[in-house]
Design a protein around this motif. Structure first.
Motif, PDB file in Angstrom:
ATOM      1  N   VAL A  47       0.831  -1.207   0.000  1.00 33.21           N
ATOM      2  CA  VAL A  47       0.000   0.000   0.000  1.00 33.21           C
ATOM      3  C   VAL A  47       0.865   1.256   0.000  1.00 33.21           C
ATOM      4  O   VAL A  47       0.631   2.199  -0.774  1.00 33.21           O
ATOM      5  CB  VAL A  47      -0.944  -0.016   1.219  1.00 33.21           C
ATOM      6  CG1 VAL A  47      -1.627   1.336   1.390  1.00 33.21           C
ATOM      7  CG2 VAL A  47      -1.991  -1.110   1.071  1.00 33.21           C
ATOM      8  N   TYR A  52      -2.617   0.345  -6.381  1.00 37.02           N
ATOM      9  CA  TYR A  52      -2.304  -0.928  -5.732  1.00 37.02           C
ATOM     10  C   TYR A  52      -2.536  -2.053  -6.735  1.00 37.02           C
ATOM     11  O   TYR A  52      -3.595  -2.150  -7.337  1.00 37.02           O
ATOM     12  CB  TYR A  52      -3.189  -1.115  -4.503  1.00 37.02           C
ATOM     13  CG  TYR A  52      -2.873  -2.345  -3.680  1.00 37.02           C
ATOM     14  CD1 TYR A  52      -3.426  -3.577  -3.993  1.00 37.02           C
ATOM     15  CD2 TYR A  52      -2.022  -2.261  -2.590  1.00 37.02           C
ATOM     16  CE1 TYR A  52      -3.136  -4.701  -3.241  1.00 37.02           C
ATOM     17  CE2 TYR A  52      -1.739  -3.380  -1.824  1.00 37.02           C
ATOM     18  CZ  TYR A  52      -2.294  -4.597  -2.161  1.00 37.02           C
ATOM     19  OH  TYR A  52      -2.004  -5.711  -1.411  1.00 37.02           O
ATOM     20  N   TRP A  95      -7.594   0.942  -5.877  1.00 37.19           N
ATOM     21  CA  TRP A  95      -7.293  -0.476  -5.962  1.00 37.19           C
ATOM     22  C   TRP A  95      -7.595  -0.964  -7.359  1.00 37.19           C
ATOM     23  O   TRP A  95      -8.641  -0.659  -7.917  1.00 37.19           O
ATOM     24  CB  TRP A  95      -8.118  -1.271  -4.957  1.00 37.19           C
ATOM     25  CG  TRP A  95      -8.109  -0.699  -3.590  1.00 37.19           C
ATOM     26  CD1 TRP A  95      -8.946   0.233  -3.076  1.00 37.19           C
ATOM     27  CD2 TRP A  95      -7.189  -1.021  -2.550  1.00 37.19           C
ATOM     28  NE1 TRP A  95      -8.621   0.513  -1.786  1.00 37.19           N
ATOM     29  CE2 TRP A  95      -7.553  -0.246  -1.433  1.00 37.19           C
ATOM     30  CE3 TRP A  95      -6.115  -1.892  -2.452  1.00 37.19           C
ATOM     31  CZ2 TRP A  95      -6.874  -0.317  -0.243  1.00 37.19           C
ATOM     32  CZ3 TRP A  95      -5.449  -1.975  -1.267  1.00 37.19           C
ATOM     33  CH2 TRP A  95      -5.826  -1.187  -0.179  1.00 37.19           C
TER      34      TRP A  95
END
Length: 348
Positions: A98, A239, A338
């Motif tokens: 992260v 990510y 994400w």
């Protein structure tokens, strides 16, 4: 041979079911087996900054892994024996992804920025940490291999199949011990060094003599974490993760051997580091990392190219007021973007 971690854990699980053991004592955040305490211990052993522990706890809450019921074995409600050490290490690895990306690009760019603005010498640099830990890791692996090579894998008591051969076996062993004792006296070998007290830590960081290098626990995460509207936010906004398809334990084996060549080298090296610290195989830890990511995302089978935004947008990029499961939790991670890919190890 020393039995592997997975085999020991499976035998322990079988014993729990066979003996029908009562519920274990609750694993609360003050217990040493809780991920919050274990992750702090592994951060110290890996020479990572103490500030990372706060982000590990945030991620742990988002993954719903802080609940003590998930870590307390109870045949009635939670019959599975948790993998305490692997869960804590997996949380640290996901936290590193992260904050630093671990895509072979982002972590080095952040290191360059930290190096150019490190006037006080207190900013954490991934490059410096990697060089320091890599040198200590090579030495520790060599020491472990030497210890295994020197160890005599045989019992102290003689082993015999037939009782009639007992006196012959005992006589041979007594003769062997006498010969070895005479050879030691003739060679004038120095007295053996007393064994050091056992320790579960693999490395020793600090300024003392014999340490593996300077400690980086006091370093700050500047240039990695920035303030956005008075809220600490990671500088990395993307990510990556491998496919998070649900696998059947009985029919599906680990895919790590096929995926390893396509994964970023920084991520593979971090897996190998914690695998060495825990004395487990990398694929075993990799499976636990995928399980933590499934819990963080709140999904089990993301589609190809699916994009999960936490900043108030849906998969197509349009704004929406409906909050998804990944939007719940600490606001420090809501600005992260994400992305899931069906291409193994592809970075975004």
């Amino acid at each position: 041979n020393i039995p592997p971690h997975r085999s020991i854990h499976k035998k322990a699980q079988d014993l729990v079911m066979f003996l029908q053991l009562p519920a274990f004592p609750p694993i609360n955040p003050q217990t040493l087996l809780h991920p919050a305490r274990l992750s702090l211990r592994y951060l110290t052993d890996a020479n990572l900054p103490d500030e990372l522990h706060r982000w590990v706890c945030i991620l742990m809450d988002r993954a719903d892994m802080a609940n003590q019921k998930r870590h307390t074995l109870d045949l009635a409600s939670h019959p599975a024996l948790p993998l305490y050490d692997l869960q804590a290490a997996a949380l640290i690895i996901v936290t590193m992804k992260v904050l630093f990306g671990l895509d072979d690009h982002t972590e080095w760019n952040l290191s360059n920025e930290a190096g150019s603005h490190d006037d006080l010498g207190d900013l954490f640099s991934f490059r410096r940490w990697y060089r320091l830990v890599q040198a200590a890791l090579i030495q520790a692996q060599q020491r472990r291999n030497q210890d295994i090579a020197r160890k005599q894998w045989k019992g102290k008591k003689p082993f015999f199949i037939n009782k009639r051969d007992k006196h012959v076996v005992i006589k041979r062993k007594r003769t062997l011990d006498n010969v070895q004792m005479c050879l030691k006296k003739l060679t004038s070998c120095p007295a053996p060094v007393q064994d050091v007290a056992p320790s579960s830590f693999q490395f020793c960081w600090g300024g003392e003599d014999g340490s593996d290098g300077p400690s980086l626990q006091h370093m700050k995460l500047g240039k990695v974490v920035s303030l956005n509207h008075d809220v600490s936010t990671p500088s990395n906004f993307k990510y990556w993760h491998p496919p998070l398809r649900a696998c059947k334990p009985r029919s599906c084996t680990s895919h790590y051997s096929n995926m390893e060549p396509t994964l970023p080298r920084s991520f593979v090296w971090l897996l190998q580091l914690f695998s060495f610290m825990l004395d487990v195989e990398p694929w075993y830890l990799f499976e636990e990392v995928l399980e933590v990511e499934r819990r963080v995302f709140g999904i089990k089978t993301p589609q190809s190219g699916q994009q999960i935004l936490i900043g108030g947008q849906n998969e197509t990029g349009s704004n929406t007021k409906k909050r998804s499961r990944t939007q719940r939790g600490d606001p420090n991670l809501r600005e992260l973007q994400w992305q899931g890919n069906d291409q193994q190890g592809e970075t975004n």
